[in-house]
Motif scaffolding. Structure first.
Motif, PDB file in Angstrom:
ATOM      1  N   GLU A 170      35.263  59.967  49.454  1.00  0.00           N
ATOM      2  CA  GLU A 170      35.160  61.190  50.014  1.00  0.00           C
ATOM      3  C   GLU A 170      36.124  61.130  51.210  1.00  0.00           C
ATOM      4  OE1 GLU A 170      32.929  63.395  50.389  1.00  0.00           O
ATOM      5  OE2 GLU A 170      31.692  62.736  48.972  1.00  0.00           O
ATOM      6  N   LEU A 171      36.560  59.918  51.742  1.00  0.00           N
ATOM      7  CA  LEU A 171      37.886  59.819  52.718  1.00  0.00           C
ATOM      8  C   LEU A 171      39.107  60.119  51.970  1.00  0.00           C
ATOM      9  CD1 LEU A 171      36.855  56.980  55.163  1.00  0.00           C
ATOM     10  CD2 LEU A 171      36.507  59.300  55.385  1.00  0.00           C
ATOM     11  N   HIS A 172      39.225  59.729  50.771  1.00  0.00           N
ATOM     12  CA  HIS A 172      40.437  60.004  49.964  1.00  0.00           C
ATOM     13  C   HIS A 172      40.515  61.205  49.484  1.00  0.00           C
ATOM     14  CE1 HIS A 172      41.682  59.693  45.247  1.00  0.00           C
ATOM     15  NE2 HIS A 172      42.627  59.008  45.819  1.00  0.00           N
ATOM     16  N   ALA A 173      39.465  62.190  49.357  1.00  0.00           N
ATOM     17  CA  ALA A 173      39.429  63.739  49.041  1.00  0.00           C
ATOM     18  C   ALA A 173      39.723  64.357  50.270  1.00  0.00           C
ATOM     19  CB  ALA A 173      38.123  64.295  48.682  1.00  0.00           C
ATOM     20  N   GLU A 174      39.065  63.779  51.523  1.00  0.00           N
ATOM     21  CA  GLU A 174      39.278  64.572  52.902  1.00  0.00           C
ATOM     22  C   GLU A 174      40.843  64.408  53.310  1.00  0.00           C
ATOM     23  OE1 GLU A 174      37.746  64.629  57.138  1.00  0.00           O
ATOM     24  OE2 GLU A 174      36.661  63.655  55.942  1.00  0.00           O
ATOM     25  N   ALA A 175      41.419  63.197  53.072  1.00  0.00           N
ATOM     26  CA  ALA A 175      42.638  62.966  53.256  1.00  0.00           C
ATOM     27  C   ALA A 175      43.744  63.859  52.633  1.00  0.00           C
ATOM     28  CB  ALA A 175      43.305  61.512  53.196  1.00  0.00           C
ATOM     29  N   LEU A 176      43.338  64.017  51.222  1.00  0.00           N
ATOM     30  CA  LEU A 176      44.224  64.895  50.605  1.00  0.00           C
ATOM     31  C   LEU A 176      44.133  66.587  50.908  1.00  0.00           C
ATOM     32  CD1 LEU A 176      43.738  62.940  47.484  1.00  0.00           C
ATOM     33  CD2 LEU A 176      45.872  63.388  48.393  1.00  0.00           C
ATOM     34  N   TYR A 177      42.755  66.745  51.333  1.00  0.00           N
ATOM     35  CA  TYR A 177      42.416  68.348  51.668  1.00  0.00           C
ATOM     36  C   TYR A 177      43.029  68.419  52.896  1.00  0.00           C
ATOM     37  CZ  TYR A 177      39.508  72.162  53.073  1.00  0.00           C
ATOM     38  OH  TYR A 177      38.766  73.347  53.670  1.00  0.00           O
ATOM     39  N   ARG A 178      43.151  67.622  53.734  1.00  0.00           N
ATOM     40  CA  ARG A 178      43.895  68.042  54.930  1.00  0.00           C
ATOM     41  C   ARG A 178      45.011  68.181  54.883  1.00  0.00           C
ATOM     42  NH1 ARG A 178      41.201  64.089  59.881  1.00  0.00           N
ATOM     43  NH2 ARG A 178      39.319  64.650  59.597  1.00  0.00           N
ATOM     44  N   LEU A 179      45.726  67.426  54.055  1.00  0.00           N
ATOM     45  CA  LEU A 179      47.305  67.774  53.701  1.00  0.00           C
ATOM     46  C   LEU A 179      47.622  69.033  52.959  1.00  0.00           C
ATOM     47  CD1 LEU A 179      48.523  64.135  52.812  1.00  0.00           C
ATOM     48  CD2 LEU A 179      49.276  65.459  54.880  1.00  0.00           C
ATOM     49  N   ASP A 180      46.579  69.697  52.361  1.00  0.00           N
ATOM     50  CA  ASP A 180      46.772  70.933  51.324  1.00  0.00           C
ATOM     51  C   ASP A 180      46.835  72.129  52.452  1.00  0.00           C
ATOM     52  OD1 ASP A 180      46.615  72.537  49.502  1.00  0.00           O
ATOM     53  OD2 ASP A 180      44.557  72.910  49.431  1.00  0.00           O
ATOM     54  N   GLN A 181      48.326  72.117  52.853  1.00  0.00           N
ATOM     55  CA  GLN A 181      48.690  73.333  53.726  1.00  0.00           C
ATOM     56  C   GLN A 181      50.006  73.903  53.262  1.00  0.00           C
ATOM     57  OE1 GLN A 181      48.578  72.275  57.898  1.00  0.00           O
ATOM     58  NE2 GLN A 181      47.260  70.517  57.498  1.00  0.00           N
ATOM     59  N   GLU A 182      50.117  75.119  53.711  1.00  0.00           N
ATOM     60  CA  GLU A 182      51.255  75.920  53.131  1.00  0.00           C
ATOM     61  C   GLU A 182      52.365  75.224  53.820  1.00  0.00           C
ATOM     62  OE1 GLU A 182      52.379  80.685  52.872  1.00  0.00           O
ATOM     63  OE2 GLU A 182      50.788  80.106  54.328  1.00  0.00           O
ATOM     64  N   LYS A 183      52.456  75.008  54.927  1.00  0.00           N
ATOM     65  CA  LYS A 183      53.660  74.363  55.639  1.00  0.00           C
ATOM     66  C   LYS A 183      54.416  73.215  54.759  1.00  0.00           C
ATOM     67  CE  LYS A 183      51.642  71.191  59.074  1.00  0.00           C
ATOM     68  NZ  LYS A 183      51.561  70.940  60.662  1.00  0.00           N
ATOM     69  N   PHE A 184      53.479  72.562  54.138  1.00  0.00           N
ATOM     70  CA  PHE A 184      53.576  71.349  53.061  1.00  0.00           C
ATOM     71  C   PHE A 184      53.899  71.706  51.835  1.00  0.00           C
ATOM     72  CE2 PHE A 184      50.960  68.827  56.020  1.00  0.00           C
ATOM     73  CZ  PHE A 184      51.872  68.612  57.083  1.00  0.00           C
ATOM     74  N   GLY A 185      53.015  72.593  51.271  1.00  0.00           N
ATOM     75  CA  GLY A 185      53.198  73.194  49.736  1.00  0.00           C
ATOM     76  C   GLY A 185      54.186  74.126  49.453  1.00  0.00           C
ATOM     77  N   THR A 186      54.734  74.472  50.474  1.00  0.00           N
ATOM     78  CA  THR A 186      55.950  75.673  50.164  1.00  0.00           C
ATOM     79  C   THR A 186      57.674  74.622  50.468  1.00  0.00           C
ATOM     80  OG1 THR A 186      56.043  76.318  52.389  1.00  0.00           O
ATOM     81  CG2 THR A 186      54.750  77.593  50.845  1.00  0.00           C
ATOM     82  N   LEU A 187      57.286  73.496  50.592  1.00  0.00           N
ATOM     83  CA  LEU A 187      58.635  72.789  50.921  1.00  0.00           C
ATOM     84  C   LEU A 187      59.207  72.694  49.406  1.00  0.00           C
ATOM     85  CD1 LEU A 187      57.604  69.769  52.956  1.00  0.00           C
ATOM     86  CD2 LEU A 187      59.275  71.807  53.652  1.00  0.00           C
ATOM     87  N   PRO A 188      60.632  72.757  49.104  1.00  0.00           N
ATOM     88  CA  PRO A 188      61.113  72.552  47.753  1.00  0.00           C
ATOM     89  C   PRO A 188      61.073  71.069  47.521  1.00  0.00           C
ATOM     90  CG  PRO A 188      62.901  72.906  49.489  1.00  0.00           C
ATOM     91  CD  PRO A 188      61.535  72.851  50.172  1.00  0.00           C
ATOM     92  N   VAL A 189      61.142  70.812  46.059  1.00  0.00           N
ATOM     93  CA  VAL A 189      61.168  69.448  45.739  1.00  0.00           C
ATOM     94  C   VAL A 189      62.716  68.995  46.204  1.00  0.00           C
ATOM     95  CG1 VAL A 189      61.627  68.101  43.596  1.00  0.00           C
ATOM     96  CG2 VAL A 189      59.966  69.855  43.657  1.00  0.00           C
ATOM     97  N   ALA A 190      62.573  67.769  46.928  1.00  0.00           N
ATOM     98  CA  ALA A 190      63.890  67.427  47.657  1.00  0.00           C
ATOM     99  C   ALA A 190      64.962  67.080  46.998  1.00  0.00           C
ATOM    100  CB  ALA A 190      63.277  65.971  48.572  1.00  0.00           C
ATOM    101  N   ASP A 191      64.804  66.671  45.563  1.00  0.00           N
ATOM    102  CA  ASP A 191      66.058  66.198  44.812  1.00  0.00           C
ATOM    103  C   ASP A 191      66.330  66.835  43.580  1.00  0.00           C
ATOM    104  OD1 ASP A 191      63.713  65.139  43.610  1.00  0.00           O
ATOM    105  OD2 ASP A 191      64.609  62.959  43.470  1.00  0.00           O
ATOM    106  N   LEU A 192      65.848  67.996  43.297  1.00  0.00           N
ATOM    107  CA  LEU A 192      66.022  68.893  42.443  1.00  0.00           C
ATOM    108  C   LEU A 192      66.534  70.113  42.738  1.00  0.00           C
ATOM    109  CD1 LEU A 192      62.943  68.536  40.153  1.00  0.00           C
ATOM    110  CD2 LEU A 192      65.025  67.583  39.654  1.00  0.00           C
ATOM    111  N   SER A 193      67.717  70.971  42.019  1.00  0.00           N
ATOM    112  CA  SER A 193      68.074  72.038  42.177  1.00  0.00           C
ATOM    113  C   SER A 193      68.623  72.638  40.667  1.00  0.00           C
ATOM    114  CB  SER A 193      69.228  71.939  43.276  1.00  0.00           C
ATOM    115  OG  SER A 193      70.175  71.158  42.698  1.00  0.00           O
ATOM    116  N   ASP A 194      68.696  73.728  40.531  1.00  0.00           N
ATOM    117  CA  ASP A 194      69.422  74.415  39.412  1.00  0.00           C
ATOM    118  C   ASP A 194      70.860  74.266  39.303  1.00  0.00           C
ATOM    119  OD1 ASP A 194      70.298  76.607  40.893  1.00  0.00           O
ATOM    120  OD2 ASP A 194      68.684  77.729  40.341  1.00  0.00           O
ATOM    121  N   ARG A 195      71.441  74.826  38.414  1.00  0.00           N
ATOM    122  CA  ARG A 195      72.991  74.963  38.444  1.00  0.00           C
ATOM    123  C   ARG A 195      73.587  75.490  39.394  1.00  0.00           C
ATOM    124  NH1 ARG A 195      74.091  76.153  31.898  1.00  0.00           N
ATOM    125  NH2 ARG A 195      71.927  76.803  32.029  1.00  0.00           N
TER     126      ARG A 195
END
Length: 155
Positions: free
Chosen positions: A42-67
């Motif tokens: 239950e706490l495992h799911a809640e901790a992840l749920y609380r992080l499920d936010q646009e401000k985090f989810g819209t960040l780019p992958v830190a070490d990947l880029s195209d050509r």
């Protein structure tokens, strides 16, 4: 299970959700009561749920880029595994990202992959009972499940 108990168990990962560290955590949790395993889930799911936010989810992958040097967005799965990595990093990191999104950004790197933490509650339950657990928790941790975290998706 209390949050203090949850974070104490997470601390056994030593900051990373590797296959070996998550196996050790599942074994430790599997020696506890089914009540504790459910509480952890239950706490495992809640901790992840609380992080499920646009401000985090819209960040780019830190070490990947195209050509052309453009960054890649996180996929729904990448964002889920990134959230697992943040939880695995421990309570101080988890709490800190809510106040500073820049503290979340490094975990989007492909070097961090918290996927193994996904399986800990199920494995612990199986170790404790000998049965598979098709569980549901109060909070859904799948990407976009926290409607308050993604206000533009609300209808």
């Amino acid at each position: 299970m209390t949050w203090a108990d949850f974070w104490a168990l997470i601390d056994t990962l030593n900051g990373e959700a590797t296959q070996a560290s998550c196996r050790r955590l599942a074994e430790e949790l599997g020696r506890r009561s089914v009540h504790d395993i459910i509480g952890f889930a239950e706490l495992h799911a809640e901790a992840l749920y609380r992080l499920d936010q646009e401000k985090f989810g819209t960040l780019p992958v830190a070490d990947l880029s195209d050509r052309d040097g453009r960054s890649f967005p996180q996929s729904a799965d990448q964002f889920l595994y990134t959230r697992f990595a943040v939880v695995a990093a421990g309570q101080a990191v988890w709490e800190g990202v809510f106040f500073d999104v820049d503290k979340f950004a490094p975990y989007t790197s492909t070097e961090y992959d918290g996927e193994w933490l996904l399986y800990v509650p199920d494995r612990a339950y199986e170790l404790a009972t000998g049965k598979q657990w098709d569980r549901t928790t109060r909070y859904c941790f799948e990407t976009f499940s926290n409607r308050d975290g993604w206000p533009h998706l609300r209808s």
